[in-house]
Enzyme design. Structure first.
Site, mmCIF file in Angstrom:
data_model
loop_
_atom_site.group_PDB
_atom_site.id
_atom_site.type_symbol
_atom_site.label_atom_id
_atom_site.label_comp_id
_atom_site.label_asym_id
_atom_site.label_seq_id
_atom_site.Cartn_x
_atom_site.Cartn_y
_atom_site.Cartn_z
ATOM 1 N N LYS A 118 11.926 -33.012 -70.566
ATOM 2 C CA LYS A 118 12.948 -33.917 -71.207
ATOM 3 C C LYS A 118 13.988 -33.000 -71.960
ATOM 4 O O LYS A 118 14.942 -33.205 -72.079
ATOM 5 C CB LYS A 118 12.440 -34.858 -72.056
ATOM 6 C CG LYS A 118 12.032 -36.121 -71.107
ATOM 7 C CD LYS A 118 11.893 -37.525 -71.738
ATOM 8 C CE LYS A 118 11.445 -38.521 -70.828
ATOM 9 N NZ LYS A 118 11.433 -39.791 -71.367
ATOM 10 N N LYS A 204 9.642 -37.485 -59.364
ATOM 11 C CA LYS A 204 9.059 -38.798 -59.547
ATOM 12 C C LYS A 204 10.094 -39.996 -59.566
ATOM 13 O O LYS A 204 11.174 -39.821 -60.162
ATOM 14 C CB LYS A 204 7.924 -39.151 -60.567
ATOM 15 C CG LYS A 204 8.638 -39.007 -62.179
ATOM 16 C CD LYS A 204 7.679 -39.297 -63.145
ATOM 17 C CE LYS A 204 8.504 -39.490 -64.353
ATOM 18 N NZ LYS A 204 7.673 -39.428 -65.830
ATOM 19 N N LYS A 207 13.419 -44.399 -64.190
ATOM 20 C CA LYS A 207 14.276 -45.198 -64.683
ATOM 21 C C LYS A 207 15.530 -44.305 -65.214
ATOM 22 O O LYS A 207 16.763 -44.611 -65.243
ATOM 23 C CB LYS A 207 13.855 -45.816 -66.009
ATOM 24 C CG LYS A 207 12.773 -46.634 -65.811
ATOM 25 C CD LYS A 207 12.754 -47.334 -67.361
ATOM 26 C CE LYS A 207 10.948 -46.894 -67.796
ATOM 27 N NZ LYS A 207 10.227 -47.949 -68.255
HETATM 28 P P1 TYM Z 1 6.750 -45.318 -68.914
HETATM 29 O O1 TYM Z 1 7.842 -46.319 -69.382
HETATM 30 O O2 TYM Z 1 7.942 -44.283 -68.501
HETATM 31 O O3 TYM Z 1 6.249 -45.954 -67.794
HETATM 32 C C1 TYM Z 1 5.351 -47.036 -67.717
HETATM 33 C C2 TYM Z 1 4.112 -46.807 -66.871
HETATM 34 O O4 TYM Z 1 4.581 -46.538 -65.566
HETATM 35 C C3 TYM Z 1 4.071 -45.427 -65.319
HETATM 36 N N1 TYM Z 1 4.965 -44.812 -64.070
HETATM 37 C C4 TYM Z 1 4.852 -44.374 -62.748
HETATM 38 N N2 TYM Z 1 3.551 -44.456 -62.126
HETATM 39 C C5 TYM Z 1 3.656 -44.135 -60.759
HETATM 40 N N3 TYM Z 1 4.611 -43.283 -60.312
HETATM 41 C C6 TYM Z 1 5.941 -43.269 -60.983
HETATM 42 N N4 TYM Z 1 7.156 -42.932 -60.334
HETATM 43 C C7 TYM Z 1 5.811 -43.691 -62.382
HETATM 44 N N5 TYM Z 1 6.845 -43.891 -63.068
HETATM 45 C C8 TYM Z 1 6.383 -44.560 -64.192
HETATM 46 C C9 TYM Z 1 3.764 -44.660 -66.163
HETATM 47 O O5 TYM Z 1 2.745 -43.661 -65.982
HETATM 48 C C10 TYM Z 1 3.198 -45.664 -67.087
HETATM 49 O O6 TYM Z 1 1.934 -45.914 -67.271
HETATM 50 N N6 TYM Z 1 4.962 -42.979 -72.886
HETATM 51 C C11 TYM Z 1 4.755 -44.144 -71.850
HETATM 52 C C12 TYM Z 1 4.753 -45.530 -72.495
HETATM 53 C C13 TYM Z 1 3.825 -45.494 -73.795
HETATM 54 C C14 TYM Z 1 2.237 -45.708 -73.508
HETATM 55 C C15 TYM Z 1 1.633 -45.644 -74.599
HETATM 56 C C16 TYM Z 1 1.666 -45.650 -72.306
HETATM 57 C C17 TYM Z 1 3.909 -45.499 -75.255
HETATM 58 N N7 TYM Z 1 2.490 -45.678 -75.519
HETATM 59 C C18 TYM Z 1 0.262 -45.790 -74.910
HETATM 60 C C19 TYM Z 1 0.121 -45.751 -72.407
HETATM 61 C C20 TYM Z 1 -0.538 -45.947 -73.839
HETATM 62 C C21 TYM Z 1 5.985 -44.197 -71.176
HETATM 63 O O7 TYM Z 1 7.049 -43.672 -71.358
HETATM 64 O O8 TYM Z 1 5.996 -44.759 -69.911
#
Ligand code: TYM
Length: 342
Positions: A118, A204, A207
């Site tokens: 990022k 990947k 969003k």
């Molecule tokens: P975020 O908001 O980017 O994504 C949410 C969840 O979706 C999964 N994910 C994917 N899995 C497979 N293929 C993809 N292309 C893909 N894109 C997203 C992510 O792995 C995630 O599980 N930092 C985290 C949010 C967070 C969090 C936490 C997660 C904050 N605190 C504590 C677990 C525990 C995030 O930005 O996910």
């Protein structure tokens, strides 16, 4: 068993989120409900505090938080059985982040691939929050003594980091027989841990990708889903009959993986059924399977979005329950550090 996970309420829920994480959230919620274990609990939250680590528009964050809550409920998260809330209503997340900042090491944060990706070449211009983001993420799960954290593969490094912090904090500040934190375990789906962009099999699905055509959103209508799949990047060869034939063909592998995840078949079975076919007929079958899966979700989402006050009530009552669970661990952490509390 304590299941905890979060999602940033930026943009719409996409197929990567759904197959990589949310579907597992729902499964684990349902398993726990069926198991009847008294103190087992699922907590799912909108990581709105994480969302301010990047430039953002406040009105969009506010609307996006309610919309993401609606999307999770539409996918099957049941606010009566799981605790659904947003971080900003549970100040214990930010408090614990500060307490853990004394234990987290600069070197650990510097190694985080999400930070490197990022920030790119402009590290000096990034917010402090983007750098310390994994410390807040560690607080999110350690606060609730999480045992299982269902996430996609891109989050497993952050979970390792949370384990490192928990381990070091327990070693440095807790008696051996009374650890302050539980070491959480990341749970990734075997088949769909990493769903890729429809435009580029090496990136990947995300969003933040500027192209709408790179991702399927759960709110997309049938026509849009079919169009995005039809236009998905592929190579000129027909589908192979065995998984080894997907080597070096990332776009083909991605579409087959999505097909397998959506229909519940193995990759082997998808290739037995479609091997030798060109991408035309395969894409039609895949698009139709996706439309079938997404139709009830997007209908329910539209219904929920009509009553935003009800969504606000769900988040407020989830936050009340989350705060109750968070306080004892936070107090233990304060005391372990020698901070005077009343
Ligand atoms: P975020 O908001 O980017 O994504 C949410 C969840 O979706 C999964 N994910 C994917 N899995 C497979 N293929 C993809 N292309 C893909 N894109 C997203 C992510 O792995 C995630 O599980 N930092 C985290 C949010 C967070 C969090 C936490 C997660 C904050 N605190 C504590 C677990 C525990 C995030 O930005 O996910």
């Amino acid at each position: 068993m304590r299941v905890v996970s979060g999602i940033q309420p930026t943009g719409n829920l996409h197929l990567g989120n759904y197959l990589g994480a949310i579907r597992n959230w729902v499964r684990m919620q349902d398993e726990i409900a069926a198991g009847g274990e008294d103190d087992a609990q699922c907590l799912f939250f909108l990581a709105d505090l994480h969302a301010i680590s990047m430039p953002h528009v406040p009105a969009q964050l506010r609307a996006g938080t309610l919309e993401m809550a609606a999307a999770l409920v539409a996918c099957g998260i049941d606010p009566a059985r799981s605790i659904l809330f947003n971080q900003a209503q549970v100040p214990q997340h930010a408090e614990l982040q500060w307490l853990l900042s004394g234990t987290a090491r600069m070197g650990w944060l510097n190694r985080m691939t999400q930070w490197k990706d990022k920030a790119g070449k402009n590290r000096e211009g990034q917010s402090v929050a983007l750098f310390t983001y994994p410390v807040l993420q560690a607080a999110d799960v350690l606060l609730y003594q999480a045992t299982h954290v269902p996430v996609g593969e891109d989050q497993t490094q952050h979970l390792e980091f949370a384990r490192d912090i928990a381990q070091k904090f327990n070693n440095d500040f807790a008696a051996e027989d009374a650890p302050v934190f539980t070491l959480p375990e990341a749970i990734t789906p075997p088949a769909a841990a990493r769903i890729m962009s429809l435009r580029d099999g090496s990136a990947k699905m995300s969003k933040s990708d500027s192209s709408d055509m790179s991702r399927i959103e759960l709110a997309d209508d049938a026509e849009t889903v079919m169009k995005k799949i039809r236009k998905a990047k592929t190579d000129p060869d027909p589908l192979p009959s065995e998984p080894a034939g997907l080597d070096g063909r990332p776009e083909a592998l991605n579409l087959v993986t999505i097909h397998a995840a959506i229909t519940g078949a193995s990759v082997e079975q998808v290739l037995i059924d479609h091997g030798g076919q060109g991408f035309g007929p395969f894409k039609t079958a895949l698009g139709e399977a996706l439309v079938e899966t997404l139709r009830p979700i997007s209908a329910e989402l539209q219904r929920l979005l009509d009553d935003r006050a009800a969504l606000g009530t769900i988040l407020a009552s989830g936050a009340d329950r989350a705060r109750e669970l968070a306080v004892p661990t936070l107090e233990n952490a304060y005391r372990a550090l020698g901070l005077v509390r009343r």
